[in-house]
Design an enzyme around this catalytic site. Sequence first.
Site, PDB file in Angstrom:
ATOM      1  N   ASP A 140      23.091  20.307 160.508  1.00 34.92           N
ATOM      2  CA  ASP A 140      24.343  20.533 161.232  1.00 34.92           C
ATOM      3  C   ASP A 140      24.660  22.027 161.326  1.00 34.92           C
ATOM      4  OD1 ASP A 140      24.870  20.802 158.523  1.00 34.92           O
ATOM      5  OD2 ASP A 140      26.253  19.121 158.415  1.00 34.92           O
ATOM      6  N   ASN A 166      34.399  12.661 151.503  1.00 35.84           N
ATOM      7  CA  ASN A 166      34.805  11.448 152.223  1.00 35.84           C
ATOM      8  C   ASN A 166      33.597  10.576 152.592  1.00 35.84           C
ATOM      9  OD1 ASN A 166      33.573  12.891 154.235  1.00 35.84           O
ATOM     10  ND2 ASN A 166      35.334  12.985 155.615  1.00 35.84           N
ATOM     11  N   HIS A 203      30.793  11.675 154.117  1.00 41.58           N
ATOM     12  CA  HIS A 203      30.015  12.076 155.296  1.00 41.58           C
ATOM     13  C   HIS A 203      28.623  12.565 154.908  1.00 41.58           C
ATOM     14  CE1 HIS A 203      31.774  16.479 155.428  1.00 41.58           C
ATOM     15  NE2 HIS A 203      30.643  16.471 154.776  1.00 41.58           N
ATOM     16  N   GLU A 227      31.322  11.940 160.210  1.00 37.03           N
ATOM     17  CA  GLU A 227      32.554  11.617 159.490  1.00 37.03           C
ATOM     18  C   GLU A 227      32.821  10.106 159.524  1.00 37.03           C
ATOM     19  OE1 GLU A 227      33.669  13.892 157.799  1.00 37.03           O
ATOM     20  OE2 GLU A 227      34.241  15.718 158.862  1.00 37.03           O
TER      21      GLU A 227
HETATM   22  C1  GLP Z   1      29.237  20.102 154.405  1.00 37.62           C
HETATM   23  C2  GLP Z   1      27.945  19.789 155.124  1.00 37.62           C
HETATM   24  C3  GLP Z   1      27.311  18.522 154.582  1.00 37.62           C
HETATM   25  C4  GLP Z   1      27.237  18.632 153.077  1.00 37.62           C
HETATM   26  C5  GLP Z   1      28.627  18.764 152.506  1.00 37.62           C
HETATM   27  C6  GLP Z   1      28.660  18.744 151.014  1.00 37.62           C
HETATM   28  O1  GLP Z   1      30.257  19.274 154.807  1.00 37.62           O
HETATM   29  N1  GLP Z   1      28.114  19.622 156.521  1.00 37.62           N
HETATM   30  O2  GLP Z   1      26.041  18.340 155.156  1.00 37.62           O
HETATM   31  O3  GLP Z   1      26.643  17.483 152.579  1.00 37.62           O
HETATM   32  O4  GLP Z   1      29.109  20.003 153.003  1.00 37.62           O
HETATM   33  O5  GLP Z   1      28.746  20.001 150.489  1.00 37.62           O
HETATM   34  P1  GLP Z   1      28.640  20.383 148.974  1.00 37.62           P
HETATM   35  O6  GLP Z   1      27.221  20.237 148.602  1.00 37.62           O
HETATM   36  O7  GLP Z   1      29.118  21.803 148.963  1.00 37.62           O
HETATM   37  O8  GLP Z   1      29.535  19.508 148.209  1.00 37.62           O
END
Ligand code: GLP
Length: 226
Positions: free
Chosen positions: A63, A126, A128, A133
Amino acid sequence: MKILKVKDYEQLSEIAADLIAKQIKEKPTSVLGLATGSSPVGTYQKLAAMKLDFSNVLTFNLDEYCGLSNDNPQSYYFFMMENLFKHINIPKGNTHFPSENNCDKYDDQIARAGRVDLQLLGIGSNGHIGFNEPDQVFHNKTRVVELAQSTIEANARFFEKPGDVPKTAISMGIGTIMAAKKIILVADADKFDIIQKMMNPVVSPQLPASILHYHPDCTIIYVTTS
Ligand code: GLP
């Protein structure tokens, strides 16, 4: 679904990096799907230290925010350069990011590369995956998405002003992610609650990561708080 409970972030990073290294050694032309966020940072550090040959590896990131240029430190392009790509011998042309310009073609590009061999994922609070989402349905394809309010709030810590936080992003679809041959999801201790919810085998688009119950080769590695 294979579940690996680990004691801390160090162990999480070590196991994930070893699995990715094994993939690259077995198939030097591997196609990797890569994630951003804090959970995979340690994995990338360990992977970079292994001095593997990435010269024939292809990568497709999950992403990217809309509206941030590559030189913006909050862009996922910048994140990948800093945390992995500048430390390994991957040619720049082998790395791919979804963008507003290419999102219609991104899935075809991945398919033409022979599908993702190993997809690394994190998980949002959440539920995702990528920026898919919670919603009424699972969305298959790479596309522009509206970020959930809770995601915008969670991401605010990285930006100077609340108004700077992007409200839209481009994300691989759930179908794109599920087409990967192997999936590894890494989650640090702060994701313990959502991981527990995800273990409940009720698959729902309200908890996008729950779809992983249907994947034939998915490993969840998470730090347990108990
Ligand atoms: C962002 C990314 C996700 C990732 C999430 C979790 O939202 N788009 O792909 O999984 O962060 O992040 P973290 O590893 O910092 O908790």
